[in-house]
Design a protein around this motif. Structure first.
Motif, PDB file in Angstrom:
ATOM      1  N   ASP A 105      -3.971  14.512  -1.206  1.00 55.20           N
ATOM      2  CA  ASP A 105      -2.929  15.530  -1.071  1.00 55.20           C
ATOM      3  C   ASP A 105      -2.772  16.285  -2.396  1.00 55.20           C
ATOM      4  N   ILE A 106      -3.209  17.530  -2.408  1.00 54.92           N
ATOM      5  CA  ILE A 106      -3.239  18.257  -3.678  1.00 54.92           C
ATOM      6  C   ILE A 106      -1.849  18.556  -4.224  1.00 54.92           C
ATOM      7  N   ASN A 107      -0.854  18.467  -3.372  1.00 55.46           N
ATOM      8  CA  ASN A 107       0.498  18.724  -3.852  1.00 55.46           C
ATOM      9  C   ASN A 107       1.104  17.513  -4.560  1.00 55.46           C
ATOM     10  N   ARG A 108       0.626  16.352  -4.201  1.00 51.06           N
ATOM     11  CA  ARG A 108       1.228  15.137  -4.735  1.00 51.06           C
ATOM     12  C   ARG A 108       0.298  14.378  -5.670  1.00 51.06           C
ATOM     13  N   SER A 109      -0.951  14.313  -5.279  1.00 53.60           N
ATOM     14  CA  SER A 109      -1.871  13.457  -6.029  1.00 53.60           C
ATOM     15  C   SER A 109      -2.459  14.189  -7.231  1.00 53.60           C
ATOM     16  N   VAL A 110      -2.381  13.559  -8.386  1.00 55.19           N
ATOM     17  CA  VAL A 110      -2.972  14.156  -9.599  1.00 55.19           C
ATOM     18  C   VAL A 110      -4.170  13.324 -10.062  1.00 55.19           C
ATOM     19  N   ASP A 161      -3.036   5.190   0.866  1.00 58.02           N
ATOM     20  CA  ASP A 161      -3.421   5.902   2.076  1.00 58.02           C
ATOM     21  C   ASP A 161      -4.395   7.019   1.695  1.00 58.02           C
ATOM     22  N   SER A 162      -5.442   7.153   2.465  1.00 53.96           N
ATOM     23  CA  SER A 162      -6.512   8.072   2.101  1.00 53.96           C
ATOM     24  C   SER A 162      -6.017   9.517   2.018  1.00 53.96           C
ATOM     25  N   GLU A 163      -5.184   9.931   2.974  1.00 57.75           N
ATOM     26  CA  GLU A 163      -4.719  11.321   2.978  1.00 57.75           C
ATOM     27  C   GLU A 163      -3.819  11.611   1.774  1.00 57.75           C
ATOM     28  N   GLU A 174       9.295  15.612  -5.248  1.00 62.87           N
ATOM     29  CA  GLU A 174       8.153  16.173  -5.969  1.00 62.87           C
ATOM     30  C   GLU A 174       7.376  15.109  -6.747  1.00 62.87           C
ATOM     31  N   ALA A 175       7.666  13.835  -6.466  1.00 63.42           N
ATOM     32  CA  ALA A 175       7.039  12.753  -7.234  1.00 63.42           C
ATOM     33  C   ALA A 175       5.519  12.828  -7.183  1.00 63.42           C
ATOM     34  N   LEU A 176       4.902  12.518  -8.306  1.00 62.99           N
ATOM     35  CA  LEU A 176       3.443  12.591  -8.410  1.00 62.99           C
ATOM     36  C   LEU A 176       2.819  11.216  -8.166  1.00 62.99           C
ATOM     37  N   ILE A 177       1.624  11.246  -7.617  1.00 62.46           N
ATOM     38  CA  ILE A 177       0.879  10.010  -7.377  1.00 62.46           C
ATOM     39  C   ILE A 177      -0.287   9.940  -8.362  1.00 62.46           C
ATOM     40  N   MET A 178      -0.398   8.792  -9.014  1.00 65.00           N
ATOM     41  CA  MET A 178      -1.503   8.611  -9.968  1.00 65.00           C
ATOM     42  C   MET A 178      -2.278   7.338  -9.629  1.00 65.00           C
ATOM     43  N   HIS A 179      -3.521   7.305 -10.055  1.00 60.27           N
ATOM     44  CA  HIS A 179      -4.375   6.118  -9.848  1.00 60.27           C
ATOM     45  C   HIS A 179      -5.481   6.165 -10.895  1.00 60.27           C
ATOM     46  N   PRO A 180      -5.715   5.049 -11.599  1.00 56.75           N
ATOM     47  CA  PRO A 180      -6.741   5.078 -12.641  1.00 56.75           C
ATOM     48  C   PRO A 180      -8.151   5.092 -12.076  1.00 56.75           C
ATOM     49  N   GLY A 181      -8.295   4.823 -10.781  1.00 51.97           N
ATOM     50  CA  GLY A 181      -9.608   4.796 -10.159  1.00 51.97           C
ATOM     51  C   GLY A 181     -10.417   3.601 -10.602  1.00 51.97           C
ATOM     52  N   PRO A 182     -11.435   3.242  -9.884  1.00 48.42           N
ATOM     53  CA  PRO A 182     -11.751   3.784  -8.550  1.00 48.42           C
ATOM     54  C   PRO A 182     -10.794   3.256  -7.490  1.00 48.42           C
ATOM     55  N   GLY A 219       0.850  -1.190   0.000  1.00 46.84           N
ATOM     56  CA  GLY A 219       0.000   0.000   0.000  1.00 46.84           C
ATOM     57  C   GLY A 219       0.886   1.241   0.000  1.00 46.84           C
ATOM     58  N   LEU A 220       0.416   2.285  -0.676  1.00 40.31           N
ATOM     59  CA  LEU A 220       1.226   3.509  -0.734  1.00 40.31           C
ATOM     60  C   LEU A 220       0.898   4.384   0.473  1.00 40.31           C
ATOM     61  N   ASP A 221       1.922   4.594   1.302  1.00 43.47           N
ATOM     62  CA  ASP A 221       1.757   5.495   2.438  1.00 43.47           C
ATOM     63  C   ASP A 221       2.921   6.490   2.452  1.00 43.47           C
ATOM     64  N   GLN A 222       2.877   7.380   3.412  1.00 42.99           N
ATOM     65  CA  GLN A 222       3.863   8.447   3.477  1.00 42.99           C
ATOM     66  C   GLN A 222       5.293   7.902   3.580  1.00 42.99           C
ATOM     67  N   ALA A 223       5.450   6.851   4.391  1.00 40.54           N
ATOM     68  CA  ALA A 223       6.799   6.312   4.611  1.00 40.54           C
ATOM     69  C   ALA A 223       7.388   5.752   3.321  1.00 40.54           C
TER      70      ALA A 223
END
Lengths: 431, 330
Positions: free
Chosen positions: B285-290, B279-281, B263-271, B251-255
């Protein structure tokens, strides 16, 4: 009245090693005499003379693995249409598989097949009967009684007997009657949901694969069970290098084992699947080029005893589906001879050795009287030109089904006359 | 392995990323940029597909992809019809060809198809006279998802060449992963696949990716973290022992994210399965998650694809008997 002399032939009898120019005489459906010197002193005084024009005259081919839709799926293939297709392919004897509807797992059904075959078919048809009732892999079918009714061997067709204890008892029980257990060696759990060979192509196509180990593990298991029981075992079709190597070890150990290979496993590899060509969906699946080469090598060194067509007719609707949903199987009766002859033309096997795998070896394994040129043997004969070039054409097939991936393929060699019981059942109209 | 002619611009169909070239992809992305701008205006509508009919044929449930295609078609002025085939219709496999023949008779101009079986969209395309767009077929391809992911990355980082992208999760069953791996390789990015071995195809390295089973190692210094959805039925012991064990290791978490570039970006095709693969937060996270941006790019990319396919001169039936495709003899 029924004497026929076949002159000017190249006689090849793999059983005796005969390969020489000569002639053959049939009388009342049997071979009466043959040899290089027969009729040497002049034209025989018989009812008919057939000039073979230097073509090969050999025993009619025996195909150990043929799926027919009768009973239950006559729209795909009947015993009569399969029989016509066999005759056109130079095959005089087909061994039909028991996974029909109903399953051939009972004496009455074995007799039904024999009766239908006698009334409708132009070539010899022998049934293989089920190993287990309903092909379910649980309860042993009446092997001894069905053998008495002339089931020539036993198989659960396209299914493996997954339970090792059941298989052990089958081999053990069958050994008392010297029955041949013909097993489709594929570990079902490992092969579950698989639709083609595991590997890069399956990965790229997003299709679930069948690992080669599914075959290897089953063959290894079966060999240990044969070691334990002494039952006669025949691997219905081998497709992988590892399983062939295991089979070679089993034979070296002296176990009563034999093996066949399906034509498609040496005539094609997994590349034929291309972009989801469901006509290349087969059982066993088409394997890698290395595995294909191992099948050729196994045929050449004798590890693989028999070549079979795995003729499996499917209607167009069941093939025109997304690959995973499409039916498995290709037809093969009318293409077995030319595709097998490619092994001769490319130097992998000598002609007599190659023909042995479709004549004398299956006859020995199944205890059939045919498969050889000898006085007293049935006059089941094939006359063919091994060199004549042609293109496989599905429109020319006698089979009701057209599911062939070989359409348009250039090949060499074709049946000229196919003879069963001394009677011509197929005659090439081209010449 | 694709029919190359089908992929020469202007394309007849978009069945996959395989067969596309870097210039093809760049052309689609450039046009998509224009549609992103258009979609941010008050007047979003154009009429370049006026009079054309688009059918969205979905054999699998989907909300976002279908809506995205619907919106894309409508904004370009097409008449859009949605068809959802029921599960029972899928089981009767022959209805696929029948459905194709029926729809073909209605003279649509574009058919957008999603199907649970690999290769089904290609099979269907052989029976259609119109353009066919693959909206996801089995475990095979989902080309517009890969294109929208590429557009998202390119708009954020300016380019794709030379980036390191980690794709994490159920790669074995993922059409999104296959399309993305191919697209990123074509465009010169480095791709890493991170997953337990049970969720990776056996020949993964043959697709030009580096394989990692340890997420911390796999994420080291990557520019992009692309998470995949893990379906619940695959977490009950069949492929991984449990949800919590999966989250612990994959699972992707802060650690774990801290190993990637700052500055790495987080992507997910959803849902998303919050708390399973991400991790839900972090997801919010508008700075990381696109992740939301991906949805916006989806509409623009699909408009670009519809536009490009419509430039093909003719929607007339082919001359002579329609060719005999079938999965069968060549």
């Amino acid at each position: 009245m029924s004497d026929i002399a076949y002159i000017n032939a190249r006689l090849i009898d793999p059983a005796s090693g005969l390969d020489s120019p000569g002639a053959l005489l049939t009388k009342d459906g049997q071979i009466a005499d043959l040899g290089p010197d027969l009729f040497a002193s002049g034209t025989p005084e018989v009812a008919a003379v057939v000039d073979c024009g230097g073509r090969v005259l050999c025993p009619g081919l025996i195909d150990m693995r043929v799926f027919v839709g009768e009973p239950g799926a006559e729209h795909k293939e009947t015993l009569a249409s399969a029989s016509d297709a066999a005759a056109a392919g130079g095959i005089t004897c087909i061994i039909v598989q028991p996974n029909t509807d109903p399953v051939i797992d009972d004496v009455a059904l074995v007799e039904y097949i024999k009766r239908q075959a006698r009334d409708k078919a132009s070539v010899r048809i022998h049934p293989m009967a089920a190993i287990t009732r309903g092909l379910e892999g649980q309860q042993m079918a009446e092997l001894g009684l069905m053998a008495e009714a002339d089931a020539v061997a036993f198989t659960d067709a396209d299914r493996a007997v997954a339970d090792a204890q059941v298989m052990r008892r089958v081999l053990s029980y069958a050994s008392a009657f010297n029955l041949l257990i013909c097993h489709y060696p594929e570990e079902p759990a490992l092969a579950r949901n698989g639709v083609m060979n595991s590997g890069e192509i399956a990965m790229r196509l997003g299709l679930p694969g069948i690992p080669t180990q599914a075959e290897t593990i089953m063959v290894e298991r079966d060999l240990r069970l044969v070691e334990m029981t002494g039952g006669r075992y025949h691997a219905a079709c081998l497709s992988t290098a590892q399983a062939i190597e295991a089979m070679a070890r089993g034979k070296a150990q002296g176990l009563p084992v034999s093996a066949a290979a399906a034509v498609h496993n040496f005539a094609m590899n997994e590349e034929a699947v291309g972009q989801y060509r469901s006509f290349a969906k087969t059982a066993p699946p088409l394997r890698s080029e290395a595995d294909r080469q191992a099948v050729v090598d196994g045929l050449a060194d004798g590890t693989i005893d028999v070549i079979c067509s795995c003729h499996d007719p499917q209607d167009v609707e069941s093939k025109r589906l997304p690959f995973e949903l499409a039916a498995t199987g290709i037809i093969g009766l009318e293409t077995m001879l030319p595709l097998a002859l490619q092994l001769y033309h490319n130097g992998a096997l000598g002609l007599s050795d190659l023909l042995a795998k479709m004549t004398s070896r299956p006859a020995e394994l199944l205890g059939l009287r045919g498969g050889k040129l000898a006085p007293g043997a049935p006059a089941d004969l094939l006359i063919f030109d091994p060199n004549i070039p042609w293109r496989i054409d599905e429109d020319g097939f006698h089979s009701k089904a057209k599911n062939t991936p070989y359409h348009g393929r250039p090949v060499q060699g074709r049946a000229w006359r196919t003879i069963v019981d001394g009677k011509v059942v197929y005659s090439d109209s081209a010449k | 392995m694709s029919d190359i002619s089908a992929n020469q611009p202007p394309f007849r169909h978009l069945l996959g990323i395989e067969g596309l070239s870097a210039p093809d992809i760049t052309e689609i992305l450039d046009l998509s940029d224009e549609y992103v701008a258009q979609n941010r205006q008050v007047d979003k509508k154009r009429s370049i597909l006026g009079g054309r009919t688009q059918i969205n044929l979905f054999f699998e449930t989907s909300t976002r992809t279908r809506t995205s295609f619907e919106l894309a078609g409508k904004r370009l002025g097409a008449d859009v019809i949605n068809m959802t085939a029921t599960a029972s219709a899928i089981k009767k496999g022959e209805t696929l060809i029948d459905t194709a023949a029926t729809l073909n008779a209605m003279h649509p101009d574009t058919l957008v198809v999603r199907h649970p079986h690999s290769g089904a969209v290609a099979l269907l395309s052989q029976k259609m006279d119109c353009s066919v767009i693959n909206a996801g077929d089995g475990s095979h391809e989902h080309p517009t998802q890969a294109l929208l992911d590429a557009l998202t990355i390119r708009r954020r980082l300016g380019h794709l060449h030379g980036l390191t992208v980690a794709i994490c999760g159920d790669i074995l069953h993922s059409r999104v992963a296959r399309s993305n791996i191919m697209l990123l390789n074509i465009m010169g990015a480095h791709v890493r696949a991170i997953a337990p071995p049970t969720l990776l195809p056996g020949q993964m390295d043959r697709m030009g990716v580096d394989v990692y089973h340890n997420m911390e190692k796999g994420l080291r210094d990557v520019d992009i973290v692309m998470m995949l959805r893990l379906q619940n039925e695959r977490m009950n012991g069949a492929y991984v022992p449990s949800t919590r064990e999966y989250y612990h290791f994959f699972g992707l978490d802060q650690a774990k994210l801290s190993k990637a570039k700052p500055e790495a970006l987080i992507m997910h095709p959803g849902p998303m399965n919050r708390g399973v693969e991400i991790d839900s937060e972090l997801a919010d996270d508008i700075n990381r998650s696109v992740i939301r941006e991906q949805v916006e790019m989806g509409v623009a990319v699909r408009m670009a694809v519809l536009d490009l396919l419509s430039r093909r001169p003719s929607n007339l039936p082919p001359i002579g008997p329609s060719g005999g495709p079938d999965g069968g003899a060549s």
